[in-house]
Design an enzyme around this catalytic site. Structure first.
Site, PDB file in Angstrom:
ATOM      1  N   SER A  65       0.847  -1.199   0.000  1.00 44.68           N
ATOM      2  CA  SER A  65       0.000   0.000   0.000  1.00 44.68           C
ATOM      3  C   SER A  65       0.876   1.240   0.000  1.00 44.68           C
ATOM      4  O   SER A  65       1.655   1.457   0.939  1.00 44.68           O
ATOM      5  CB  SER A  65      -0.881   0.027   1.250  1.00 44.68           C
ATOM      6  OG  SER A  65      -1.369   1.346   1.441  1.00 44.68           O
ATOM      7  N   HIS A  96      -1.132  -1.296  -4.313  1.00 45.99           N
ATOM      8  CA  HIS A  96      -2.400  -0.981  -3.624  1.00 45.99           C
ATOM      9  C   HIS A  96      -2.448   0.510  -3.363  1.00 45.99           C
ATOM     10  O   HIS A  96      -1.537   1.085  -2.732  1.00 45.99           O
ATOM     11  CB  HIS A  96      -2.487  -1.762  -2.312  1.00 45.99           C
ATOM     12  CG  HIS A  96      -3.813  -1.626  -1.607  1.00 45.99           C
ATOM     13  ND1 HIS A  96      -4.924  -2.343  -1.979  1.00 45.99           N
ATOM     14  CD2 HIS A  96      -4.182  -0.855  -0.552  1.00 45.99           C
ATOM     15  CE1 HIS A  96      -5.933  -2.025  -1.174  1.00 45.99           C
ATOM     16  NE2 HIS A  96      -5.515  -1.130  -0.304  1.00 45.99           N
ATOM     17  N   ASP A 101      -4.592   3.567  -1.790  1.00 47.04           N
ATOM     18  CA  ASP A 101      -5.670   3.872  -0.827  1.00 47.04           C
ATOM     19  C   ASP A 101      -6.224   5.272  -1.051  1.00 47.04           C
ATOM     20  O   ASP A 101      -5.586   6.260  -0.708  1.00 47.04           O
ATOM     21  CB  ASP A 101      -5.125   3.763   0.612  1.00 47.04           C
ATOM     22  CG  ASP A 101      -4.946   2.317   1.024  1.00 47.04           C
ATOM     23  OD1 ASP A 101      -3.864   1.971   1.551  1.00 47.04           O
ATOM     24  OD2 ASP A 101      -5.881   1.530   0.818  1.00 47.04           O
ATOM     25  N   MET A 124      -8.779   8.096  -0.118  1.00 48.10           N
ATOM     26  CA  MET A 124      -9.556   8.467   1.074  1.00 48.10           C
ATOM     27  C   MET A 124     -10.114   9.880   0.899  1.00 48.10           C
ATOM     28  O   MET A 124      -9.422  10.761   0.363  1.00 48.10           O
ATOM     29  CB  MET A 124      -8.646   8.419   2.303  1.00 48.10           C
ATOM     30  CG  MET A 124      -8.056   7.044   2.535  1.00 48.10           C
ATOM     31  SD  MET A 124      -7.045   7.031   4.034  1.00 48.10           S
ATOM     32  CE  MET A 124      -6.455   5.346   3.988  1.00 48.10           C
ATOM     33  N   HIS A 160      -8.283   1.123  -3.968  1.00 51.69           N
ATOM     34  CA  HIS A 160      -9.204   0.894  -2.849  1.00 51.69           C
ATOM     35  C   HIS A 160      -9.893   2.214  -2.542  1.00 51.69           C
ATOM     36  O   HIS A 160      -9.281   3.113  -1.948  1.00 51.69           O
ATOM     37  CB  HIS A 160      -8.369   0.394  -1.658  1.00 51.69           C
ATOM     38  CG  HIS A 160      -9.154   0.172  -0.417  1.00 51.69           C
ATOM     39  ND1 HIS A 160      -8.517  -0.049   0.798  1.00 51.69           N
ATOM     40  CD2 HIS A 160     -10.479   0.127  -0.165  1.00 51.69           C
ATOM     41  CE1 HIS A 160      -9.435  -0.230   1.728  1.00 51.69           C
ATOM     42  NE2 HIS A 160     -10.628  -0.129   1.171  1.00 51.69           N
ATOM     43  N   MET A 171     -11.958   4.369  -0.491  1.00 53.49           N
ATOM     44  CA  MET A 171     -12.584   4.599   0.815  1.00 53.49           C
ATOM     45  C   MET A 171     -13.249   5.971   0.739  1.00 53.49           C
ATOM     46  O   MET A 171     -12.827   6.943   1.390  1.00 53.49           O
ATOM     47  CB  MET A 171     -11.519   4.543   1.932  1.00 53.49           C
ATOM     48  CG  MET A 171     -11.054   3.127   2.195  1.00 53.49           C
ATOM     49  SD  MET A 171      -9.526   3.034   3.128  1.00 53.49           S
ATOM     50  CE  MET A 171      -8.357   3.205   1.765  1.00 53.49           C
ATOM     51  N   MET A 225     -11.213  -5.887   5.404  1.00 53.43           N
ATOM     52  CA  MET A 225     -10.425  -4.973   6.225  1.00 53.43           C
ATOM     53  C   MET A 225     -10.111  -5.634   7.558  1.00 53.43           C
ATOM     54  O   MET A 225     -11.023  -6.067   8.270  1.00 53.43           O
ATOM     55  CB  MET A 225     -11.177  -3.663   6.457  1.00 53.43           C
ATOM     56  CG  MET A 225     -11.430  -2.832   5.196  1.00 53.43           C
ATOM     57  SD  MET A 225      -9.938  -2.507   4.253  1.00 53.43           S
ATOM     58  CE  MET A 225      -8.999  -1.534   5.446  1.00 53.43           C
ATOM     59  N   ASP A 257      -6.470  -6.609   4.153  1.00 55.02           N
ATOM     60  CA  ASP A 257      -5.871  -5.276   4.190  1.00 55.02           C
ATOM     61  C   ASP A 257      -5.878  -4.691   5.601  1.00 55.02           C
ATOM     62  O   ASP A 257      -6.923  -4.391   6.153  1.00 55.02           O
ATOM     63  CB  ASP A 257      -6.727  -4.376   3.273  1.00 55.02           C
ATOM     64  CG  ASP A 257      -6.154  -3.012   3.075  1.00 55.02           C
ATOM     65  OD1 ASP A 257      -6.779  -2.208   2.365  1.00 55.02           O
ATOM     66  OD2 ASP A 257      -5.070  -2.734   3.625  1.00 55.02           O
TER      67      ASP A 257
END
Ligand code: DX5
Ligand code: ZN
Length: 227
Positions: free
Chosen positions: A15, A40, A42, A44, A73, A75, A144, A180
């Site tokens: 990540s 990966h 992330d 957000m 991913h 979020m 998660m 993750d």
């Protein structure tokens, strides 16, 4: 290395949340050269999770630095309005949270219609039953094992039974089971034994700068547990 619990080889997805943001392109090249399988990413929004990270423009900027799969991913809530933008920016897998989408089935169809792999992520308190009616519309389930928002958190062992249940739900469908949060060489063994085949790791890869050693140690931790 596979077994009945993890029919596909173990994949390692560092990540970049734990990478040096001042050198993101170089960091992506470095983990690529260090033997990662996926990157990966992330995303957000400071709303769905209490942190803010990458927009599509950042993914576009790092895309030329690796040919490896960009495992994005999301979020973010809502996610649906941004699927096209992350797809165009270079995402290969686009994962949305079941908790952030009132129309999960439709979002998964949109992702696949964009030509990308579709994933669903479940927060620790979310039951695996939420994916029951979309199993034939997904390519990945992301479990998660921390509450999302930050790297470096403690692994939640409570999620191991959920991982095993989802592995059973998947059956012989071509769906990756990705885990993750708090994954290192020790917890990699636990999640692989439970049925995970794709492991996200941020601080365990980037922490001391020894990317190839750390990726290999996490992979070995998982593979040795499923021989
Ligand atoms: C947390 C992110 C994870 C995190 C993993 O919200 O989704 O991908 O970056 O970091 P570690 O491996 O340090 O727990
Ligand atoms: Zn993540």
């Amino acid at each position: 290395m596979t077994n009945k619990n993890t029919p596909s080889p173990i994949l390692i997805a560092p990540s970049i949340l734990s990478a040096d943001f001042a050198r993101l392109g170089e960091e992506v090249s470095a983990i690529d050269n260090a033997g990662c399988d996926w990157v990966h990413i992330d995303v957000m929004d400071g709303h769905f999770v209490p942190n803010l990270t990458f927009g599509p423009c950042v993914i576009e900027a790092i895309r030329p630095h690796s040919k490896k799969i960009f495992d994005v991913h999301l979020m973010i809530d809502p996610a649906a309005p941004y699927l096209e933008a992350y797809s165009a920016a270079g995402a290969d897998i686009i994962t949305v949270h079941a908790e952030a989408d009132k129309h999960l089935d439709r979002s998964l169809q949109v992702i696949r219609n964009l030509g990308k792999k579709a994933g669903v992520s479940l927060n620790p308190a979310t039951n695996e039953s939420v994916i029951e009616h979309v199993l034939d519309k997904i390519d990945l389930v992301l479990v998660m094992t921390v509450n999302p928002g930050f790297g470096g958190q403690k692994f939640l062992e409570s999620q191991l039974s959920k991982i095993a249940n989802i592995r059973a739900m998947i059956g012989d469908r071509p769906i990756h089971l990705e885990v993750d949060g708090g994954v290192n060489s020790e917890t990699a063994a636990l999640v692989a034994k439970a049925g995970a085949d794709a492991l996200v790791a941020g601080s365990a890869v980037f922490g001391d700068g020894k990317y190839a050693v750390n990726i290999a140690a996490i992979r070995a931790g998982a593979e040795n547990a499923i021989v």
